[in-house]
Scaffold this active site. Structure first.
Site, PDB file in Angstrom:
ATOM      1  CD  GLU A   1      -7.436   5.633  -4.434  1.00  0.00           C
ATOM      2  OE1 GLU A   1      -8.189   6.174  -4.172  1.00  0.00           O
ATOM      3  OE2 GLU A   1      -6.505   4.753  -3.643  1.00  0.00           O
TER       4      GLU A   1
ATOM      5  CG  HIS B   1      -1.926   1.069   1.211  1.00  0.00           C
ATOM      6  ND1 HIS B   1      -2.103   1.580   2.447  1.00  0.00           N
ATOM      7  CD2 HIS B   1      -2.635   1.548   0.368  1.00  0.00           C
ATOM      8  CE1 HIS B   1      -3.221   2.719   2.165  1.00  0.00           C
ATOM      9  NE2 HIS B   1      -3.508   2.535   0.720  1.00  0.00           N
ATOM     10  NE  ARG B   2      -2.091   5.805   1.181  1.00  0.00           N
ATOM     11  CZ  ARG B   2      -2.492   6.248   2.020  1.00  0.00           C
ATOM     12  NH1 ARG B   2      -1.772   7.163   2.983  1.00  0.00           N
ATOM     13  NH2 ARG B   2      -3.857   6.261   2.325  1.00  0.00           N
TER      14      ARG B   2
ATOM     15  CG  HIS C   1      -3.760   9.069   0.223  1.00  0.00           C
ATOM     16  ND1 HIS C   1      -4.473   9.928   1.525  1.00  0.00           N
ATOM     17  CD2 HIS C   1      -4.620   8.148  -0.072  1.00  0.00           C
ATOM     18  CE1 HIS C   1      -5.434   9.368   1.696  1.00  0.00           C
ATOM     19  NE2 HIS C   1      -5.683   8.136   0.804  1.00  0.00           N
TER      20      HIS C   1
ATOM     21  CG  ASP D   1      -2.924   6.860  -3.332  1.00  0.00           C
ATOM     22  OD1 ASP D   1      -3.955   6.354  -3.735  1.00  0.00           O
ATOM     23  OD2 ASP D   1      -2.169   6.695  -2.267  1.00  0.00           O
TER      24      ASP D   1
ATOM     25  CE  LYS E   1      -6.912   9.376  -3.220  1.00  0.00           C
ATOM     26  NZ  LYS E   1      -7.355   8.644  -2.297  1.00  0.00           N
TER      27      LYS E   1
ATOM     28  CD  GLU F   1      -2.985   2.333  -3.186  1.00  0.00           C
ATOM     29  OE1 GLU F   1      -3.936   3.145  -3.536  1.00  0.00           O
ATOM     30  OE2 GLU F   1      -2.128   2.661  -2.486  1.00  0.00           O
TER      31      GLU F   1
ATOM     32  CG  ASP G   1      -0.310   0.768   5.492  1.00  0.00           C
ATOM     33  OD1 ASP G   1      -0.426   1.046   4.115  1.00  0.00           O
ATOM     34  OD2 ASP G   1      -1.067   1.163   6.416  1.00  0.00           O
TER      35      ASP G   1
END
Length: 297
Positions: free
Chosen positions: A158, A30-31, A72, A59, A160, A57, A284
Site C-alpha cells: 500500500e 495485515h501489516r 502505516h 504500508d 500511503k 500487506e 490482523d
C-alpha cells in the site's frame, strides 16, 4: 477485447489467484501477522509466512531523504520510540526524519509493552518470544521485498498518499521508486500495489501496466465497474462492511478481483471465507482464518 477483459487477463497472469494450492480465498496478513508481532516489521512478515498465510500487506512511506520505509502512520510516535529518542522533534512525522535516524528507532518494544491484541496475556505469544521483538527495526521497502522474494511470498504494497486527482511530486517519486524496486527484483508477479489515491493508480496504469494494482476504498464508488476501468486497476479493496453480494457479483462478472479489509471477527471470517467471489481476505488474525480454512502449520 474490452478493457474489463484486459484487466482480468493481466491480473490472472500475475499469479496471485493461483498462489495457494488450497481452496478458499488468499490469506493476507495485515501489516504482517500484527496480532502476534509488531506491525510492518520483518518479524511480522516471517511469522505470517510460518503460519502459512499466502502473503502480507505492508504500508510504504518516504523519508526526508527520499528512502522508502514501512510505516502505516504519518508519524513515528505510535509504533516506535521516536518521542523518547528525539524529544524535540514533535510531531515526529516520517517525512521529517532521514533513514539513518529512523534506523536508530526501536519498532518492537511498544508491542511488548502494550500487548495491543492481548495475545501475550493469553499466551498465544509466549512472553519469552515477545522479548525478541524488542529492538526490532523499521524495515526499508528494499528489505521487505528481499524477504518477500526469499520466502516466495506475496506482498500487497500500500502506497500511503492522501487521495487526490492530481499526482503530487511526492506521490510520483514514491510510486516511481516502488516500481523500480519491484522490477529490479523481478517481483512483478508477486506483488499487488494498492492505494487510496486514484492519482497514483492512474499513473501506475500508464508507467507500470504489468504490475497488478488495486483501489482501496472506505466508501464504494457509485459506478464501480466504469470507475475501476477508467483507473486501469485490476482489483477493488473495499472495507469489509461495505461488501454486499451485489457488489461482489458485479465486480466478479466484470473481471475484477476483490480483496476485503480488515476482517478480524471469527463470524466475519467464517462468512467471507466461503464466498467464491472474494479473492483474498486481509486480516490482523491470519491464524484464525487459516484455522477456519483448515490450513495448519
Amino acid at each position: 477485447m474490452n478493457l474489463g477483459l484486459i484487466v482480468m487477463a493481466t491480473w490472472l497472469f500475475a499469479g496471485w489467484t493461483n498462489a495457494s494450492e488450497n481452496s478458499g480465498p488468499l490469506v493476507i496478513a495485515h501489516r504482517g501477522a500484527r496480532s502476534l508481532a509488531p506491525e510492518n516489521t520483518l518479524a511480522a512478515a516471517k511469522l505470517a509466512w510460518r503460519l502459512r498465510a499466502d502473503g502480507w500487506e505492508l504500508d510504504v512511506r518516504m523519508t526526508k531523504d527520499g528512502e522508502l520505509i514501512l510505516m502505516h502512520d504519518e508519524t513515528l510516535s505510535r509504533t516506535t520510540n521516536a518521542p523518547s529518542l528525539f524529544p524535540n522533534r514533535s510531531p515526529w512525522l516520517v517525512s521529517d526524519f532521514t533513514l539513518a535516524e529512523i534506523k536508530m528507532l526501536d519498532a518492537g518494544s511498544w508491542f511488548v509493552g502494550q500487548d495491543p491484541y492481548g495475545t501475550i496475556a493469553t499466551g498465544e505469544v509466549l512472553a519469552d518470544e515477545a522479548l525478541h521483538f524488542r529492538g526490532e527495526k523499521v524495515p526499508t521497502l528494499n528489505e521487505a521485498l528481499t524477504l518477500t522474494k526469499e520466502l516466495s511470498f506475496l506482498a500487497n504494497i500500500e502506497l500511503k498518499s492522501r487521495p487526490s486527482f492530481v499526482l503530487s511530486p511526492q506521490a510520483k517519486t514514491l510510486t516511481d521508486r516502488t516500481v523500480a524496486l519491484i522490477r529490479e527484483m523481478g517481483l512483478e508477479k508477486s506483488v499487488l500495489i494498492s492505494s487510496f489515491d486514484p492519482a497514483i493508480l492512474r499513473y501506475l496504469a500508464t508507467v507500470a501496466p504489468e504490475i497488478p494494482k488495486g483501489l482501496l476504498v472506505s466508501s464504494p464508488p457509485p459506478e464501480p465497474v466504469s470507475y475501476l476501468q477508467a483507473l486501469g486497476v485490476n482489483a477493488l479493496n473495499p472495507r469489509y462492511d461495505l461488501v454486499t453480494e451485489n457488489l461482489l457479483q458485479t465486480l466478479s462478472m466484470a473481471g475484477f478481483q476483490i480483496y476485503i479489509w480488515t476482517v478480524n471477527e471469527p463470524t466475519d471470517l467464517q462468512r467471507f471465507s466461503s464466498d467464491s467471489h472474494i479473492t483474498g481476505i486481509i486480516t490482523d488474525w491470519p491464524q484464525r482464518l487459516l484455522a477456519i480454512l483448515g490450513r495448519k502449520k
